[in-house]
Design an enzyme around this catalytic site. Sequence first.
Site, short mmCIF file in Angstrom:
data_model
loop_
_atom_site.label_atom_id
_atom_site.label_comp_id
_atom_site.label_asym_id
_atom_site.label_seq_id
_atom_site.Cartn_x
_atom_site.Cartn_y
_atom_site.Cartn_z
N SER A 149 15.02 21.58 -15.93
CA SER A 149 13.83 22.39 -16.16
C SER A 149 14.27 23.75 -16.71
CB SER A 149 13.07 22.58 -14.85
OG SER A 149 12.31 23.76 -14.89
N HIS A 184 0.83 -1.23 0.00
CA HIS A 184 0.00 0.00 0.00
C HIS A 184 0.86 1.27 0.00
CE1 HIS A 184 -3.32 -2.70 1.36
NE2 HIS A 184 -2.34 -3.26 2.05
N GLU A 227 9.63 8.48 -16.89
CA GLU A 227 8.24 8.87 -17.11
C GLU A 227 7.75 8.41 -18.49
OE1 GLU A 227 7.50 13.08 -15.27
OE2 GLU A 227 9.60 12.92 -15.82
N LYS A 271 16.10 21.46 -10.71
CA LYS A 271 15.44 20.22 -11.11
C LYS A 271 16.34 19.25 -11.86
CE LYS A 271 11.39 19.40 -10.87
NZ LYS A 271 10.19 20.00 -11.39
#
Length: 469
Positions: A289, A168, A302, A295
């Site tokens: 970024s 979980h 992704e 970043k």
Amino acid sequence: MTDQPSDDNQTGANALWGGRFAGGASDIMQRINASIYFDRRFYRQDIAGSRAHCSMLVAQGILSADDGHAILKGLDQVEAEIAAGSFEYDPAKEDIHMHVEARLSELIGEPAGRLHTARSRNDQVATDFRLWLRDEIDALEPALRELQSALLDRAEEHADTLMPGFTHLQAAQPVTFGHHMMAYVEMLGRDRGRFADCRRRLNESPLGAAALAGTSFPIDREATASALGFDRPAANSMDAVAARDFAMEYLAAAAILSVHLSRLAEEIVNWASAQFNFVTLGDGFSTGSSIMPQKRNPDAAELVRAKAGRVIGDLNALLVVIKGLPMTYSKDMQEDKEPVFEVADTLSLTVPAMTGMLGDLTVNREVMEAAARQGFTTATDLADWLVRQLGLPFRRAHNVTGSLVKLAEERGVDLDGLSLADMQAVEGGITEAVFDVLGVHNSVASRVSFGGTAPSRVRAAIAEARRKL
Ligand code: ARG
């Protein structure tokens, strides 16, 4: 991938099938009908099929040796022209089969027209597609092995590195990072098995089924099957031209593989976040970024995660195209190729991208180990100790441990931060020895059951996986 059709409208009937047609197809008809933009991708397989068919026709006395010789020579040249990029494509010629034959006829004249004896584009396309997919599966196999081997390298390095195991996405029990990596080695092993099964079942030759019913010429289907490396000819001529389950199976295996890659990608995205900080991605697989200078984005992970959507969509597309088609060939089946091509292209990116990312990331060992301690992850070890040492029924032990966790939470300490007196206030029988099982290292080392996370078990699993690889 390929050029769009030209706007030139061709007049006059199609040279290859236009015997009963007076006029030419309209421009839009040509555009919707043509598959050359994508099926040119399997020209090699198409020409290999034609060579096998031609040699068999000669051996069976259906074609003269001279014609056969001229055809084989001509096919070599067509193949060379296509490979060199000097070949001209024309949507009026529909597909790769007709392009090859038309060019052959320009090159060698009349004998070219004899090549299509005892075959049809229906058995031809089914043959080409199976051959192409077989090559694709063969090319994927080493890429999957490399990915497994990258996982094994990481597992070996980190057979002792502790991390929280989650259920979980809540810290559950400490495990090792090596064990976690080995879970994916298992998944990929099954993925490889699915592609191997698919390859085994697809390896039957449709060639010689002709349009759908077989042929009256004395062909030798065993000969063409074996020349093309098939295990045997497909047993039923109607099934041979109508079956596309080999492509569905490939896409299904690809969809499951992509789901596995997507899960690992998601984990990498989580682990690379500042909040987890379990891993740091290398420069090779991160992007910056344009506005936030701090970043380091996990774009490759992704995209691997996202591309599963495309692959699942392609599987769905093929299933829906074929669903409800009556026996045997319908032109709908021309729509079978693009989903498969797209998936093959996608896997040729996602699998090596994942291999590269795994090699490129740094595991932040101390952070992972500290996290392994958070969340009372050794509570199960405590309950097991109460069962083993004090003879409590597990349910009672669970309850006692729950009270101790609550107490530790109130005090703001880990389980091993409670005093013996605190513990004895909850369960009088507890002794000093309990502290041995409350540490995360001991917890992990004690999970020696087959398939468990103990470093000794993980090392044995790695050795076994390497042996299989
Ligand atoms: N381009 C066609 C395809 O991809 C080849 C088979 C055509 N057969 C036919 N009967 N029109 O399916």
